[in-house]
Design a protein around this motif. Structure first.
Motif, PDB file in Angstrom:
ATOM      1  N   ASP A  21       0.832  -1.197   0.000  1.00  0.00           N
ATOM      2  CA  ASP A  21       0.000   0.000   0.000  1.00  0.00           C
ATOM      3  C   ASP A  21       0.874   1.257   0.000  1.00  0.00           C
ATOM      4  OD1 ASP A  21      -1.840   2.001   0.396  1.00  0.00           O
ATOM      5  OD2 ASP A  21      -2.579   1.258   2.313  1.00  0.00           O
ATOM      6  N   PRO A  22       0.812   2.077  -1.062  1.00  0.00           N
ATOM      7  CA  PRO A  22       1.654   3.276  -1.092  1.00  0.00           C
ATOM      8  C   PRO A  22       1.291   4.283  -0.002  1.00  0.00           C
ATOM      9  CG  PRO A  22       0.109   3.280  -2.925  1.00  0.00           C
ATOM     10  CD  PRO A  22       0.015   1.926  -2.295  1.00  0.00           C
ATOM     11  N   ARG A  60       1.817   6.105  -7.492  1.00  0.00           N
ATOM     12  CA  ARG A  60       0.770   5.096  -7.323  1.00  0.00           C
ATOM     13  C   ARG A  60      -0.389   5.578  -6.467  1.00  0.00           C
ATOM     14  NH1 ARG A  60       5.394   2.630  -8.359  1.00  0.00           N
ATOM     15  NH2 ARG A  60       5.384   0.665  -9.556  1.00  0.00           N
ATOM     16  N   SER A  61      -0.385   6.834  -6.079  1.00  0.00           N
ATOM     17  CA  SER A  61      -1.462   7.309  -5.205  1.00  0.00           C
ATOM     18  C   SER A  61      -1.633   8.816  -5.305  1.00  0.00           C
ATOM     19  CB  SER A  61      -1.171   6.922  -3.757  1.00  0.00           C
ATOM     20  OG  SER A  61      -2.104   7.520  -2.878  1.00  0.00           O
ATOM     21  N   PHE A 109       5.308  10.251 -19.473  1.00  0.00           N
ATOM     22  CA  PHE A 109       6.529  10.437 -18.692  1.00  0.00           C
ATOM     23  C   PHE A 109       6.597   9.443 -17.547  1.00  0.00           C
ATOM     24  CE2 PHE A 109       9.288  12.518 -15.600  1.00  0.00           C
ATOM     25  CZ  PHE A 109      10.335  12.955 -16.404  1.00  0.00           C
ATOM     26  N   PHE A 110       5.483   9.228 -16.850  1.00  0.00           N
ATOM     27  CA  PHE A 110       5.431   8.282 -15.740  1.00  0.00           C
ATOM     28  C   PHE A 110       4.573   7.083 -16.155  1.00  0.00           C
ATOM     29  CE2 PHE A 110       6.048  12.301 -13.273  1.00  0.00           C
ATOM     30  CZ  PHE A 110       7.287  11.972 -12.728  1.00  0.00           C
ATOM     31  N   PRO A 111       5.177   5.920 -16.315  1.00  0.00           N
ATOM     32  CA  PRO A 111       4.417   4.749 -16.782  1.00  0.00           C
ATOM     33  C   PRO A 111       3.213   4.397 -15.910  1.00  0.00           C
ATOM     34  CG  PRO A 111       6.774   4.318 -16.921  1.00  0.00           C
ATOM     35  CD  PRO A 111       6.616   5.625 -16.185  1.00  0.00           C
ATOM     36  N   HIS A 112       3.284   4.689 -14.599  1.00  0.00           N
ATOM     37  CA  HIS A 112       2.202   4.298 -13.703  1.00  0.00           C
ATOM     38  C   HIS A 112       1.145   5.387 -13.518  1.00  0.00           C
ATOM     39  CE1 HIS A 112       5.030   1.102 -12.647  1.00  0.00           C
ATOM     40  NE2 HIS A 112       3.980   0.452 -12.198  1.00  0.00           N
ATOM     41  N   LEU A 113       1.317   6.519 -14.162  1.00  0.00           N
ATOM     42  CA  LEU A 113       0.361   7.609 -14.011  1.00  0.00           C
ATOM     43  C   LEU A 113      -0.515   7.707 -15.261  1.00  0.00           C
ATOM     44  CD1 LEU A 113       2.079  10.685 -12.317  1.00  0.00           C
ATOM     45  CD2 LEU A 113       0.064   9.444 -11.563  1.00  0.00           C
ATOM     46  N   ALA A 114      -1.795   7.422 -15.092  1.00  0.00           N
ATOM     47  CA  ALA A 114      -2.743   7.576 -16.190  1.00  0.00           C
ATOM     48  C   ALA A 114      -3.328   8.983 -16.136  1.00  0.00           C
ATOM     49  CB  ALA A 114      -3.857   6.539 -16.071  1.00  0.00           C
ATOM     50  N   GLY A 115      -3.150   9.737 -17.203  1.00  0.00           N
ATOM     51  CA  GLY A 115      -3.653  11.108 -17.230  1.00  0.00           C
ATOM     52  C   GLY A 115      -5.147  11.161 -17.486  1.00  0.00           C
ATOM     53  N   THR A 116      -5.770  12.187 -16.948  1.00  0.00           N
ATOM     54  CA  THR A 116      -7.197  12.419 -17.202  1.00  0.00           C
ATOM     55  C   THR A 116      -7.410  13.877 -17.584  1.00  0.00           C
ATOM     56  OG1 THR A 116      -7.675  12.962 -14.873  1.00  0.00           O
ATOM     57  CG2 THR A 116      -7.907  10.660 -15.537  1.00  0.00           C
TER      58      THR A 116
END
Length: 353
Positions: free
Chosen positions: A86-87, A168-169, A323-330
């Motif tokens: 858990d981050p 991640r959070s 740029f950040f593989p784990h960040l999904a933009g909205t």
């Protein structure tokens, strides 16, 4: 990834318990042995073991001395976050450590500069530089000087575990990012450390309202953005919402470039997908907002970030990977501004914008 996963037997819970007991007893030799076993064992542990171990390892960070291997322990905790821990539960000890070492690094830089001539450059962040002459120049007692010098040399080691929790959070970013960002940017500005990724992660905007004016059509929009790592990604998503949504003319971005910017699943490796610019991004005063920059660069005017879009001065294209593989933009269009609202916002911009 912080570590490469190793194959082999592991009993990570037992290893963590041994380290916890050794730290509680303040047994230096036992702590050293347990720490070595941990660093070897965590890389061969299962995802389930890492999920449980991450918060326990992060909780040990405050008990480790500043001149000890705290960054390596933080890396182990960050590796567990990468594997499912858990981050939010791991974030506070990790980011408190980052904050302390950022401030100590800046203090090292100030003392180094104060102790030498104007032409004397700051040293490279390498522990090989730490000797009696360096400690004497930094000043204070030996322990304090050593702590500051070690922070200067090891601050980049904190970057991977910090990114593990920040990327991640959104809750972690909301709680901790703003307190760390000024010190991170100041230290990165000294040009002796590469903290670009950390600075970008700390500056990510979440659930942020953005007023967007499209000058060629005289229209205005309110768009809510989040999780966007840089303005390349922002540019793609604005074109998707406005051009792809039929609100302004132009060629919409390809479905694949939009997927790469928004897919909730972590990106896997690099692609050759190309995105093409649809706009010129401008600040309210008419200065350019660079694609290489961040949404955080967009100025706040009367409580809202205000961005002006114009026809592109020339055709731009870029790799569509985020740029950040784990960040999904909205980017969500919340409403189209009325003509009166649009005129009011245009009145807050320079004629050159």
């Amino acid at each position: 990834m912080i570590f490469k996963k190793k194959r082999g037997a592991s009993d990570l819970a037992t290893t963590v318990s041994e380290l916890e007991e050794a730290v509680a007893e303040r047994d230096g030799d036992r702590t050293g042995r347990a720490f070595t076993a941990l660093m070897n064992g965590v890389q061969s542990a299962s995802d389930a073991e890492c999920e449980l171990a991450g918060p326990r390892l992060a909780a040990l960070l405050p008990a480790f001395p500043p001149i000890g291997p705290r960054p390596m322990l933080a890396m182990a905790a960050g590796f567990c976050v990468e594997r499912g821990a858990d981050p939010v539960a791991c974030a506070e000890p990790i980011l408190d450590g980052v904050h302390r070492d950022l401030l100590d690094s800046l203090e090292f830089g100030r003392r180094w500069t104060a102790g030498g001539g104007a032409e004397d450059e700051l040293p490279e962040p390498d522990q090989k530089i730490i000797d009696e002459a360096l400690l004497a120049r930094v000043g204070g007692d030996t322990y304090e000087a050593t702590r500051l010098a070690l922070a200067w040399c090891s601050i980049q080691e904190w970057q991977p575990p910090a990114l593990a929790v920040l990327c991640r959070s959104a809750e972690v970013r909301r709680r901790y990012a703003s307190a760390l960002l000024p010190a991170c940017r100041e230290l990165n500005g000294l040009e002796r450390h590469d903290l670009k990724c950390l600075a970008y992660a700390l500056a990510v905007l979440d659930d942020e309202p953005l007023v967007v004016l499209h000058r060629p059509t005289g229209t205005g929009f309110e768009i809510r953005i989040g999780g966007i790592g840089d303005n390349f990604q922002l540019h793609t998503l604005l074109a998707h919402v406005l051009v792809g949504g039929g609100h302004v003319p132009g060629t919409p971005p390809s479905p694949e470039s939009v997927r790469l910017a928004t897919d909730p699943a972590p990106a896997r490796g690099r692609t050759d997908v190309v995105a093409t610019g649809a706009f010129e991004l401008l600040a309210p005063d008419g200065t350019r907002i660079w694609n290489e920059g961040l949404p955080d660069d967009i100025p706040v005017v009367d409580g809202r970030r205000l961005l002006v879009l114009d026809e592109p001065m020339y055709q731009r294209s870029w790799n569509a990977d985020r740029f950040f593989p784990h960040l999904a933009g909205t980017a969500q269009l919340t409403r189209v501004l009325t003509a009166d609202e649009t005129r009011t916002w245009y009145a807050r911009t320079s004629p050159s914008a």
